[in-house]
Design an enzyme around this catalytic site. Structure first.
Site, PDB file in Angstrom:
ATOM      1  N   ASP A  75       0.853  -1.183   0.000  1.00 35.42           N
ATOM      2  CA  ASP A  75       0.000   0.000   0.000  1.00 35.42           C
ATOM      3  C   ASP A  75       0.891   1.234   0.000  1.00 35.42           C
ATOM      4  O   ASP A  75       1.311   1.723   1.045  1.00 35.42           O
ATOM      5  CB  ASP A  75      -0.922  -0.018   1.220  1.00 35.42           C
ATOM      6  N   GLY A  76       1.183   1.731  -1.204  1.00 42.77           N
ATOM      7  CA  GLY A  76       2.046   2.892  -1.333  1.00 42.77           C
ATOM      8  C   GLY A  76       1.382   4.059  -2.036  1.00 42.77           C
ATOM      9  O   GLY A  76       1.892   5.175  -2.001  1.00 42.77           O
ATOM     10  N   LYS A  77       0.245   3.775  -2.715  1.00 41.28           N
ATOM     11  CA  LYS A  77      -0.513   4.802  -3.456  1.00 41.28           C
ATOM     12  C   LYS A  77       0.429   5.642  -4.310  1.00 41.28           C
ATOM     13  O   LYS A  77       0.372   6.869  -4.321  1.00 41.28           O
ATOM     14  CB  LYS A  77      -1.330   5.656  -2.500  1.00 41.28           C
ATOM     15  N   ARG A  78       1.246   4.970  -5.089  1.00 42.59           N
ATOM     16  CA  ARG A  78       2.229   5.639  -5.923  1.00 42.59           C
ATOM     17  C   ARG A  78       1.612   6.085  -7.244  1.00 42.59           C
ATOM     18  O   ARG A  78       0.612   5.557  -7.691  1.00 42.59           O
ATOM     19  CB  ARG A  78       3.409   4.694  -6.210  1.00 42.59           C
TER      20      ARG A  78
ATOM     21  N   THR B 182      -0.874  -0.443  -4.613  1.00 42.49           N
ATOM     22  CA  THR B 182      -1.966   0.518  -4.760  1.00 42.49           C
ATOM     23  C   THR B 182      -1.453   1.744  -5.509  1.00 42.49           C
ATOM     24  O   THR B 182      -0.323   2.190  -5.312  1.00 42.49           O
ATOM     25  CB  THR B 182      -2.548   0.940  -3.397  1.00 42.49           C
TER      26      THR B 182
END
Length: 302
Positions: A102-105, A134
């Site tokens: 879960d890094g929302k890169r 993510t």
């Protein structure tokens, strides 16, 4: 095997649609780990995070489909924390769990390609060794395409933010443009990207994040993205319940995994478990919380 098919296999083999979120926080660690820190240094806390998360993985292995380490809590410790994150991802790989980092890169062009190359690909296929990541969609289609390309080459997956569980998400996601909301347009794009990428399970590598706190929209998004795995946050501590997430699944009980972080990993602090387990038996509390969630989500036909 393609990512979507591996995730389907993991769900069937474990008999679980639970995803355990690995969100280590200093002040909530069990006393036996927290009190063993000889000095307040990032290296010591990073070692504690690795111990905590790998012991959770030992409890969860074979009983859930996947784990989701939240990069922010590791990055908070600086370089030592990022090493710990790498150790946790590698350990989950070895224990046979699908890893959703879960890094929302995201970014554009070569920067997006660099993010994708860094994270996507289990084992030695990438530097971080994560099965999936993510990703934020708000730089547009050309920012997502590099991630999809790497998914194609490495049998990896992504989960694109569509309708998130936080109350403030609607500020942008619910805005109307050309007769549809922003989140509906993102869902439409995801469906297009998956159209020619379906595996044997019927699902493709481009998944979606849709929160349990919006059950009506979750049902709508299941219909709008029939070939996408949905990662459902917001269960447990954030208020989502089994009835809220049931419409995320297809008729075979596939198509979604439901994340719970605090409610599982810090179960020893929950009132109903504190007296029975407490800090001394925190791993048993994690085990009981996994059993509880698996039972609550056993309405499919796996």
């Amino acid at each position: 095997m393609k990512f979507a098919d591996r995730l389907a296999q993991a769900v069937r083999q474990s008999g679980s649609v639970t995803c355990v979120g690995l969100d280590p926080r200093r002040d909530q660690l069990p006393a036996g780990i927290r009190d063993g820190i000889p000095n307040d240094s990032p290296d010591q806390w990073a070692a504690a995070y690795t111990q905590f998360c790998t012991e959770i993985i030992d409890v969860a292995a074979g009983r859930v489909a996947c784990v989701k380490p939240q990069a922010a809590f590791f990055e908070q410790l600086g370089p030592a924390g990022t090493i710990a994150l790498g150790e946790v991802i590698a350990y989950a790989n070895r224990r046979g769990l699908i890893v959703i980092t879960d890094g929302k890169r995201n970014d554009i062009g070569s920067t997006a390609t660099a993010y994708a190359d860094a994270y996507l690909g289990a084992g030695n296929a990438s530097a971080w060794g994560s099965d999936s990541l993510t990703v934020s969609p708000y730089l547009g289609e050309d920012s997502l395409q590099p991630f999809v390309d790497v998914c194609d080459h490495r049998d990896a997956g992504i989960f694109v933010l569509v309708k998130t569980s936080n109350p403030g998400g609607g500020l942008l996601q619910d805005r109307q443009t050309d007769g549809q909301t922003v989140y509906q347009r993102v869902a439409e794009l995801i469906a297009q990207m998956n159209a020619e990428r379906r595996g044997d399970s019927g699902y493709g590598p481009v998944g979606a994040v849709v929160g349990a706190t919006y059950p009506e929209q979750l049902a709508q998004m299941r219909a709008a993205m029939p070939t996408s795995w949905i990662l459902v946050p917001g269960f447990g501590a954030q208020g989502g319940a089994a009835d809220d997430v049931k419409h995320a699944f297809d008729d075979a009980g596939l198509g979604a995994v439901v994340n719970s972080s605090r409610h599982i990993i810090f179960a020893h602090r929950r009132p109903e478990f504190a007296d029975k387990f407490g800090d001394a038996k925190w791993q048993d509390a994690v085990s009981a919380a996994i059993d509880e969630m698996n039972q609550a989500l056993s309405f499919g036909s796996l």
